[in-house]
Design a protein around this motif. Structure first.
Motif, mmCIF file in Angstrom:
data_model
loop_
_atom_site.group_PDB
_atom_site.id
_atom_site.type_symbol
_atom_site.label_atom_id
_atom_site.label_comp_id
_atom_site.label_asym_id
_atom_site.label_seq_id
_atom_site.Cartn_x
_atom_site.Cartn_y
_atom_site.Cartn_z
ATOM 1 N N LEU A 278 -40.616 -4.986 121.804
ATOM 2 C CA LEU A 278 -40.434 -5.841 120.144
ATOM 3 C C LEU A 278 -38.264 -6.111 120.495
ATOM 4 O O LEU A 278 -38.907 -7.751 119.356
ATOM 5 N N ARG A 279 -37.532 -6.042 120.425
ATOM 6 C CA ARG A 279 -36.686 -6.698 120.669
ATOM 7 C C ARG A 279 -36.636 -7.916 121.639
ATOM 8 O O ARG A 279 -36.322 -9.056 120.945
ATOM 9 N N LYS A 280 -37.013 -7.839 122.347
ATOM 10 C CA LYS A 280 -37.097 -9.065 123.304
ATOM 11 C C LYS A 280 -37.849 -10.875 121.609
ATOM 12 O O LYS A 280 -38.278 -11.968 122.168
ATOM 13 N N GLU A 281 -39.260 -9.801 122.168
ATOM 14 C CA GLU A 281 -39.926 -10.053 121.408
ATOM 15 C C GLU A 281 -39.389 -11.178 119.623
ATOM 16 O O GLU A 281 -39.852 -12.293 118.616
ATOM 17 N N LEU A 282 -38.799 -10.189 119.291
ATOM 18 C CA LEU A 282 -37.532 -10.754 117.996
ATOM 19 C C LEU A 282 -37.003 -11.845 118.024
ATOM 20 O O LEU A 282 -36.978 -12.676 117.438
ATOM 21 N N LYS A 283 -36.371 -11.551 119.726
ATOM 22 C CA LYS A 283 -34.981 -12.991 119.972
ATOM 23 C C LYS A 283 -35.904 -13.529 119.996
ATOM 24 O O LYS A 283 -35.756 -14.766 119.322
ATOM 25 N N ARG A 339 -33.827 -7.095 114.080
ATOM 26 C CA ARG A 339 -33.716 -6.946 115.316
ATOM 27 C C ARG A 339 -32.140 -6.034 115.356
ATOM 28 O O ARG A 339 -32.488 -5.047 116.560
ATOM 29 N N GLY A 340 -31.287 -6.435 114.460
ATOM 30 C CA GLY A 340 -30.336 -4.934 114.902
ATOM 31 C C GLY A 340 -31.177 -3.309 114.247
ATOM 32 O O GLY A 340 -30.181 -2.212 114.352
ATOM 33 N N LYS A 341 -31.307 -3.540 113.215
ATOM 34 C CA LYS A 341 -32.358 -2.214 112.576
ATOM 35 C C LYS A 341 -33.247 -1.761 113.795
ATOM 36 O O LYS A 341 -33.049 -0.463 114.091
ATOM 37 N N LEU A 342 -33.903 -2.598 114.581
ATOM 38 C CA LEU A 342 -34.424 -1.986 115.075
ATOM 39 C C LEU A 342 -33.381 -0.996 116.732
ATOM 40 O O LEU A 342 -33.987 -0.298 117.394
ATOM 41 N N PHE A 343 -32.528 -1.597 116.933
ATOM 42 C CA PHE A 343 -31.640 -0.511 117.475
ATOM 43 C C PHE A 343 -30.924 0.095 117.715
ATOM 44 O O PHE A 343 -31.291 1.249 118.603
ATOM 45 N N GLU A 344 -30.947 -0.074 115.974
ATOM 46 C CA GLU A 344 -30.823 1.926 115.715
ATOM 47 C C GLU A 344 -31.873 2.134 116.184
ATOM 48 O O GLU A 344 -31.014 3.573 115.742
ATOM 49 N N THR A 345 -32.313 2.456 116.010
ATOM 50 C CA THR A 345 -34.130 3.230 115.795
ATOM 51 C C THR A 345 -34.151 3.341 117.408
ATOM 52 O O THR A 345 -33.905 4.900 117.418
ATOM 53 N N ALA A 346 -33.671 2.371 118.041
ATOM 54 C CA ALA A 346 -33.682 2.785 119.471
ATOM 55 C C ALA A 346 -32.529 4.373 119.484
ATOM 56 O O ALA A 346 -33.137 4.879 120.329
ATOM 57 N N ASN A 347 -31.448 4.149 119.619
ATOM 58 C CA ASN A 347 -30.632 4.515 119.911
ATOM 59 C C ASN A 347 -31.224 6.036 118.268
ATOM 60 O O ASN A 347 -29.590 6.434 119.538
ATOM 61 N N GLY A 348 -31.049 5.599 117.825
ATOM 62 C CA GLY A 348 -31.567 7.129 117.044
ATOM 63 C C GLY A 348 -30.325 7.873 115.526
ATOM 64 O O GLY A 348 -30.038 8.167 115.807
ATOM 65 N N THR A 349 -29.712 6.346 115.920
ATOM 66 C CA THR A 349 -28.702 5.846 114.396
ATOM 67 C C THR A 349 -28.843 5.857 113.140
ATOM 68 O O THR A 349 -28.199 4.937 112.124
ATOM 69 N N TYR A 352 -35.350 1.451 111.440
ATOM 70 C CA TYR A 352 -36.373 2.332 111.060
ATOM 71 C C TYR A 352 -37.599 3.820 111.222
ATOM 72 O O TYR A 352 -37.074 4.171 112.002
ATOM 73 N N HIS A 353 -37.662 4.137 110.026
ATOM 74 C CA HIS A 353 -38.692 5.261 110.266
ATOM 75 C C HIS A 353 -39.554 5.251 111.172
ATOM 76 O O HIS A 353 -40.070 5.928 111.561
ATOM 77 N N GLY A 354 -40.314 4.257 110.938
ATOM 78 C CA GLY A 354 -41.784 4.284 111.987
ATOM 79 C C GLY A 354 -42.025 2.755 112.114
ATOM 80 O O GLY A 354 -41.151 2.355 111.487
ATOM 81 N N PRO A 355 -43.014 2.125 113.374
ATOM 82 C CA PRO A 355 -43.519 0.391 113.109
ATOM 83 C C PRO A 355 -43.805 0.361 111.460
ATOM 84 O O PRO A 355 -43.543 -0.956 111.470
ATOM 85 N N GLU A 356 -44.095 0.928 110.563
ATOM 86 C CA GLU A 356 -45.160 0.363 109.795
ATOM 87 C C GLU A 356 -43.990 -0.287 108.491
ATOM 88 O O GLU A 356 -44.148 -1.496 108.207
ATOM 89 N N GLN A 357 -42.804 0.091 108.455
ATOM 90 C CA GLN A 357 -41.390 -0.566 108.549
ATOM 91 C C GLN A 357 -41.282 -1.427 109.230
ATOM 92 O O GLN A 357 -41.077 -2.858 107.813
ATOM 93 N N LEU A 358 -41.615 -1.661 110.275
ATOM 94 C CA LEU A 358 -41.183 -3.552 110.760
ATOM 95 C C LEU A 358 -42.061 -4.292 110.531
ATOM 96 O O LEU A 358 -41.825 -5.216 109.975
ATOM 97 N N SER A 359 -43.200 -3.551 109.915
ATOM 98 C CA SER A 359 -44.698 -4.230 109.797
ATOM 99 C C SER A 359 -44.459 -4.989 108.217
ATOM 100 O O SER A 359 -44.544 -6.386 108.591
#
Length: 917
Positions: A278-283, A339-349, A352-359
């Motif tokens: 998803l980070r690649k797709e957002l880039k 994309r930055g928010k997704l990076f924090e999701t991946a690192n657990g810091t 996003y709480h779930g994919p619905e928020q990204l959507s």
């Protein structure tokens, strides 16, 4: 001959010529590579270049022919794609069966309105499930070289290249072939689960997202071309769903290496790779969003969201840098902050709480872009990533947990013994009434048998700890990524209730106001003929159970209820033969759909099909067309096993074609089952008698005294049991004594295939047809006359015919000579060859023509392989003879040194046959 028929004939001839010319190009490159590598002694033996020497071939012949077959397979894939393109030009997109243009056309012919078609499409959800059965003989590095060669082959088709440019491409292909020659083709050590998962991750992360984008485009084009409204489709959110599942890391049936820790690690790996995707797709999306605030007004809600994201990110310096670097480009700012928010999701810091928020953020992006009038930009770049988020989420693929009912019984017996339940150690032997009554009563209470820190025994600990991994996943990340709990060898209602009790023990059941309910679907897997015959009764008991009813209420919250049922094609075929298994499956599907409909439950079948016809394979569109009327709800799952994954999905164009076949065929079949007439099959009245006759002949063979010794010597089953092809053992239980019941269906089919008997794919059919012809000549004549009107029987007998054409009498006899007992050999070869000739004769009669006349394309693909295959089979027979002699003499070290050459021969023959098991 009509104009259209002439065009089809011309295209067929063009395809044959294209195969020959393209194959010649690649074989010439292979010759250049061999010359460069100093393998000149192999040059005279190159296939498809005229006459080859009759002398004994040199050492590297197995590798030469294996690579040759790999090139031929590539060529056939590429030519098929080219001819489909030409067919579309000449005859229109609707001429290609199974794709969207044809499927939508078929729906219109049913006189369905646009709204009715949309309602059908809303229910279409197709999910290929990647499994790691031991049928993939090639290493991942070999497939990398294949992709490189294939891509250069595609590039070389550009018609405006100069001679020098074509020469450069040929040199690149030669270089890739040099590398392939020096790459070890086979697994020297058995691949572990991590290797199998890495292979699946490649397809899930690198291939399927691109397939999804192309598939969306194909569907949209076909929808518009059919004259339908895109606005109405989008408003209804009716684009058919394609998602992906996996058994790797979750399938425990007879696989002791799949521990709870492996499942936990697999879930983590899938999640991490979803974020990478998803980070690649957002880039990539941000790259295209260069829309400046200088030329259009920026919507206030876009500005507010950018500000909220900036403040929410844990690294304010980075966020400020993003804003500054993309000044005057607010849409790009938004995507980079996402994309930055997704990076924090991946690192657990945070994040996003779930994919619905990204959507939701992507929906905002789309709605604000609409104000700029960039509709094509939205369609090309925003809509695809929204679909990918919906498909892959933060989990990439759903993982099923599968275990055998017998193993569950052992686990529960250990728990009952630990809890001092009377006669608990013998739970597996309790009568069904007693089992169901006990389990139902237990499911009325939340009290576990033992404390969660206590050990009850190895099977109990394994099951409960794996369930606790799932419970933690649900708690941490929700239901995304969790598939179903599948019970192999479901033979009673209690086999499914046992899973509920084990879930309770692991804290997985939810105590609703009505009582305990399961947030995870429990799925029966019916595999043998006996279980398929009982499936209607078993499903009735399961659907009517209070816990199942409460679980539906919990999971569906008043919406339409779906229940999944898995059907085993491999073991049913091994159990009773191909014709009988097909009929048992057909009857069971129809009966279970009726049972579910009475309860307002829609069934979604999960078809456990393998890579060979003997294990359920066959052309996708014909397979679906042959399903019993009313059995396709739109929900469709299917295993993609072993080498079939690479065959179908290794290259983007072929992967897109096969995925479109799945989804479009599922949609048109669902429409046909809902709106089409259930016309009487004129041959169905004869199928039960054919199935009975086939089963009698098949089982008589297996029960004939001496069959197992004959089988073990006339095939290479002993070599396959030692192979390093997959991580899974060849037998379910690991018992030392050999029995057909314990042997998995995969090595059963694989062994007969390598010896060119293909026996599970045809044996018994000839006897069944002969019995009908002898006992009722009039009915046999009616069957023959009406066969073309029977989709089901035509499909089954066509598959039998394909297996029969792939078998080779001369090679059967060569492998049979491995049997040391001459009387045993003569006895069984008499039975097998008699049935072989009888089946061939009667299929020619009922189809009113020979295989070669009626199916020239299939005939060519078999014929072109036969000469090099003959050489490889002859070598394999010699190698097996030598290897067995060494083992019999106790020379284990020498036998082990010889074994890699046997693996090479298995691999080479598999490449030639395009199948293992």
């Amino acid at each position: 001959m009509t104009d259209k028929n002439q065009i089809r004939e011309n295209l067929r001839s063009e395809g044959f010529e294209l195969i020959d010319s393209t194959l010649s190009l690649l074989v010439d490159s292979l010759a250049d590579a061999l010359t460069s590598l100093g393998e000149d002694d192999l040059l005279p033996f190159l296939p498809w270049r005229g006459e080859t020497p009759k002398s004994d071939p040199p050492e590297g012949i197995q590798q030469l022919y294996s690579i040759g077959f790999q090139l031929l397979n590539m060529v056939e894939e590429r030519v098929s794609s080219a001819i489909r393109r030409e067919r579309e030009k000449e005859l229109g997109a609707e001429s290609i069966r199974g794709l969207w243009a044809r499927s939508l056309s078929e729906m219109k012919k049913l006189e369905m309105s646009e709204d009715q078609i949309i309602e059908v499409l809303k229910d279409v959800h197709v999910e290929p499930v990647l499994t790691a059965h031991p049928t993939e003989a090639k290493r991942a590095t070999v497939r990398e070289r294949h992709r490189e060669i294939y891509q250069n082959l595609v590039t070389s088709e550009y018609p405006k290249f100069t001679d020098r440019e074509q020469s450069r491409l040929k040199t690149k292909i030669t270089a890739a072939l040099e590398s392939l020659w020096r790459t070890g083709e086979i697994h020297v050590t058995r691949p572990d689960l991590n290797m199998e998962l890495r292979n699946a991750l490649y397809y899930l992360r690198e291939m399927f997202p691109s397939v999804l984008s192309r598939l969306d485009g194909h569907f949209t084009e076909a929808w518009r071309d059919a004259g339908f409204s895109m606005e109405k489709l989008e408003k209804a959110e009716a684009t058919p769903r394609l998602t992906f599942g996996t058994w790797i890391g979750g399938d425990r049936d007879g696989h002791p290496l799949v521990t709870p820790e492996v499942t936990e690690r697999t879930l983590g790996d899938l999640r991490n790779h979803a974020f990478i995707l998803l980070r690649k797709e957002l880039k990539e999306l941000a790259f295209h969003l260069t829309i400046s605030s200088q030329f259009q007004e920026v919507p206030a809600d876009l500005e507010r969201r950018i500000e909220l994201l900036r403040l929410d990110l844990k690294d304010p310096v980075w966020a400020a840098k993003i804003i500054e670097q993309n000044r005057d480009e607010p849409w790009r700012q938004l995507v980079y902050l996402m994309r930055g928010k997704l990076f924090e999701t991946a690192n657990g810091t945070g994040g996003y709480h779930g994919p619905e928020q990204l959507s939701d953020d992507l929906a905002l992006l789309e709605s604000t872009l609409k104000t700029t009038g960039c509709d094509h930009l939205i369609e090309q770049y925003v809509t695809p990533i929204r679909h990918k988020v919906k498909t892959f989420g933060f989990h990439l693929a759903s993982i099923d947990i599968r275990q055998n009912s017998e193993y569950h019984d052992k686990a529960l017996s250990q728990l009952l013994s630990r809890a001092n339940i009377e006669d608990g150690a013998c739970f597996a032997d309790w009568p069904e009434d007693k089992r169901c009554a006990f389990l139902t009563k237990e499911l009325e209470t939340t009290r576990p048998f033992i404390h969660n820190r206590c050990s009850a025994g190895p099977e109990a600990d394994s099951v409960l700890n794996s369930y606790r991994v799932i419970a933690k996943q649900l708690h941490d990340y929700g239901h995304h990524g969790i598939g179903a709990f599948i019970v192999s060898m479901t033979r009673s209602v209690s086999d499914l209730l046992v899973v509920y009790v084990l879930m309770r023990e692991a804290g997985l059941l939810i105590n609703t106001e009505d009582g305990l309910a399961s947030p995870i679907e429990v799925v029966p897997l019916y595999e043998t003929k006996e279980d398929l015959d009982a499936s209607e009764r078993l499903l009735t008991g399961f659907l009517d159970h209070p816990v199942t009813i409460r679980s539906f209420k919990l999971r569906f919250q008043g919406a339409q209820v779906f229940q999944q049922v898995m059907l085993g094609y491999s073991d049913s075929n091994k159990d009773c033969g191909i014709l009988t298994a097909a009929w048992a499956l057909h009857r069971a599907e129809k009966a279970m759909v009726d049972v579910a409909a009475e309860r307002n439950v829609k069934l979604g079948y999960f078809h456990g099909r393998g890579g060979t016809i003997s294990r359920g394979a066959g052309p996708t569109q014909w397979f679906m067309a042959a399903l019993p009327h009313g059995s396709m709800s739109g929900h469709f799952r299917m295993t993609e096993q072993g080498e079939t994954i690479a065959q179908k999905y290794a290259n983007l164009s072929n992967a897109t074609y096969n995925a479109e076949l799945l989804v479009a065929s599922a949609a048109s079949t669902a429409a046909q089952h809902q709106y089409g007439k259930n016309t009487d099959d004129p041959c169905i009245q004869y199928v039960a008698r054919l199935a009975e006759g086939s089963e009698d002949a098949y089982k008589e063979l297996l029960r004939t005294e001496g069959f197992i010794p004959f089988y073990r010597e006339a095939t290479i089953i002993d070599a396959l049991e030692n192979s390093r092809i997959g991580s899974r053992p060849a037998r379910r239980t690991g018992k030392k004594d050999f029995s057909l019941d314990d042997l998995r269906a995969i090595p059963w089919v694989f062994s007969w295939t390598q010896a060119r008997f293909y026996l599970p794919g045809w044996f018994g059919t000839g006897s069944a047809l002969k019995k009908l012809k002898d006992e009722s000549p009039q009915e046999f004549a009616e069957l023959k006359e009406n066969l073309s009107k029977s989709i089901f029987l035509t499909y089954v007998l066509t598959n039998v015919e394909t297996n029969l054409a792939s078998a080779n009498r001369e090679l059967m006899e060569s492998y049979a000579n491995l049997v040391t007992d001459e009387a045993l050999r003569a006895k069984f070869m008499g039975i097998i060859l008699s049935e072989f000739e009888l089946t061939r004769e009667l299929l020619t009669e009922v189809f009113n023509g020979s295989f070669e006349q009626r199916r020239p394309r299939m005939s060519k693909t078999l014929d072109i392989r036969e000469e090099p295959l003959q050489v490889l089979h002859k070598q394999q027979v010699n190698l097996i003879t030598e290897w067995r002699a060494l083992k019999a003499a106790g020379k284990e070290e020498a036998a082990e040194e010889l074994y890699p050459r046997i693996l090479l021969s298995i691999n080479a023959i598999s490449s030639g046959l395009r199948t293992t098991g």
